[in-house]
Design a protein around this motif. Sequence first.
Motif, PDB file in Angstrom:
ATOM      1  N   VAL A 105      -2.364   8.157  -3.184  1.00  0.00           N
ATOM      2  CA  VAL A 105      -2.528   7.331  -4.628  1.00  0.00           C
ATOM      3  C   VAL A 105      -1.277   6.294  -4.643  1.00  0.00           C
ATOM      4  N   LEU A 106      -1.927   5.196  -5.412  1.00  0.00           N
ATOM      5  CA  LEU A 106      -0.843   4.019  -5.354  1.00  0.00           C
ATOM      6  C   LEU A 106      -0.513   3.853  -6.978  1.00  0.00           C
ATOM      7  N   THR A 157      -6.074   3.714  -5.262  1.00  0.00           N
ATOM      8  CA  THR A 157      -5.842   4.388  -3.940  1.00  0.00           C
ATOM      9  C   THR A 157      -5.956   3.545  -2.816  1.00  0.00           C
ATOM     10  N   SER A 158      -5.488   4.175  -1.677  1.00  0.00           N
ATOM     11  CA  SER A 158      -5.652   3.631  -0.287  1.00  0.00           C
ATOM     12  C   SER A 158      -6.374   4.503   0.508  1.00  0.00           C
ATOM     13  N   SER A 218      -7.442   0.435   3.715  1.00  0.00           N
ATOM     14  CA  SER A 218      -8.253  -0.126   2.589  1.00  0.00           C
ATOM     15  C   SER A 218      -7.406   0.328   1.299  1.00  0.00           C
ATOM     16  N   TRP A 219      -7.972  -0.397  -0.082  1.00  0.00           N
ATOM     17  CA  TRP A 219      -7.325  -0.027  -1.005  1.00  0.00           C
ATOM     18  C   TRP A 219      -8.248  -0.581  -2.345  1.00  0.00           C
ATOM     19  N   ALA A 279       0.879  -1.190   0.147  1.00  0.00           N
ATOM     20  CA  ALA A 279       0.090  -0.069  -0.106  1.00  0.00           C
ATOM     21  C   ALA A 279       0.984   1.136   0.053  1.00  0.00           C
ATOM     22  N   CYS A 280       2.153   1.108   0.040  1.00  0.00           N
ATOM     23  CA  CYS A 280       3.065   2.367   0.245  1.00  0.00           C
ATOM     24  C   CYS A 280       4.180   2.247  -1.196  1.00  0.00           C
ATOM     25  N   ALA A 281       4.014   1.248  -1.878  1.00  0.00           N
ATOM     26  CA  ALA A 281       4.628   1.315  -3.070  1.00  0.00           C
ATOM     27  C   ALA A 281       3.835   1.663  -4.057  1.00  0.00           C
ATOM     28  N   LEU A 282       4.560   2.105  -5.326  1.00  0.00           N
ATOM     29  CA  LEU A 282       3.901   2.281  -6.672  1.00  0.00           C
ATOM     30  C   LEU A 282       3.688   1.005  -7.339  1.00  0.00           C
ATOM     31  N   LEU A 283       2.611   0.834  -7.877  1.00  0.00           N
ATOM     32  CA  LEU A 283       2.251  -0.590  -8.345  1.00  0.00           C
ATOM     33  C   LEU A 283       2.087  -0.250  -9.820  1.00  0.00           C
ATOM     34  N   ALA A 284       2.387  -1.303 -10.929  1.00  0.00           N
ATOM     35  CA  ALA A 284       2.269  -1.172 -12.440  1.00  0.00           C
ATOM     36  C   ALA A 284       1.865  -2.577 -13.020  1.00  0.00           C
TER      37      ALA A 284
END
Length: 327
Positions: free
Chosen positions: A296-297, A125-126, A254-255, A9-14
Motif C-alpha cells: 500500500v502506497l 499500491t505497488s 509496478s505501481w 514506491a516506499c514512501a507514503l504519497l498524498a
Amino acid sequence: MRHQAMKYACALLAGACALPAMAAAPEGSFPARPITLVVPFAAGNVADGIARIVANALGEDLGQQVVVENRPGAGGIGAIRQVAAAAPDGYTVIYIGVGTAISQSLFRTPPYDIEKSFVPISTMTSNDVLMLASSKSRLKNVQDVVREAKAKGDRFTVGISLIGTLQHLTAELFKSNAKLDYTIVPFKTAANLNTALQSGDIDIAFEYLQPMYGLIADGGLSALAIGNGAHRSPRLPDVATFTELGYSKVQVASWGMLLAPAKTPEAVVERLNKGMQNVLNNPEIRARLESNGSRVLGGTTAQARELISSEIARWRKVIQDARIELQ
C-alpha cells in the motif's frame, strides 16, 4: 533519477498539484454527485480488484458513490484519451499503472502525454516483480543463473509476459546489469509462462508476485530474487532483493495511481487526495489490499508527479539501451 521510482514506491504519497487550476470549487461543494473511476483493464484482474476495493471505501469517505467503469482494450489508450478529454471537475478519474509510463517511450509518436493531460491525485499500491525458476530446476539462486547464462549465452532463455511490459524491461535491466546475453521469450499470459517454466522449455522467468504466489507456496516454482529495492516482500521474507545480491540497478516494482484530467480545480484534487489517504491508512482496507501481495502506497500529488516523471525517463533509457523496436 534511475532509482526515484523505488524511493517513492516506499514512501507514503498524498496532495499538491503543479498544474494550473481552473476556478476553485467552493469548500464543501465537492462531490455533489457520483464519481466515475475508469479502469482501462478488464473486470476481474488484479488492478480491477484493487480499484474496486479503493472505490468502495473512497465513496464512503466522500459521501458519494464512486462507480468503477471498465474500459479495456488497445493497451488502455482509448480509455486514457477519453478521460483526458472529460470535464476537469473531479467527477471522472482514471486508474493507471506503470505500463502507462512505459508506453510513453514505446511509441514513435506517443498516443498521449500523461504528464500534460492529467494531474495526479495519489498513488494506490505497488506490486513486486520476481525472478522465478521451476522448483525442479538446478538453478537454485541468482548466482546459479548468472553462471549458467554466461556459459550458455543466447541459448539461455528467459520468459516474460509480452513485449514492452515491466516484466520485459526487468529482464532487459538484469541482462544489462549482469552483463549477460540471454534470449528473452515473450508469452501471452502468466499461465502460458508458468507452463513453459515448469516444463523446462525456458530457464527462468520474470513475473509479478500475485499470479505466481500460489505456485510458489505450493512448491512448484522457486522465487530467486525480488526487484523492489532494499525491501523484501512480507509474503516472501526469505527471498533476497536484487539490491542485496549486488544488482542495485535492478530496482523495479509496478505501481497504480489515480489521476484526474488536467486543470481539475486544486480544491477538488486536494479533497480526492485527502479521501485517498484516509482510505489507504485504514487498517481494514490495507489488510484487504495486502492480501494479494500488494504494497500500500499513498501520499502527495507532488510525489506522484515526480514518480511518473522519473519512471518515464528511466524506462525510456532502458528501452533505448536494449534497442527495443518502437511501435
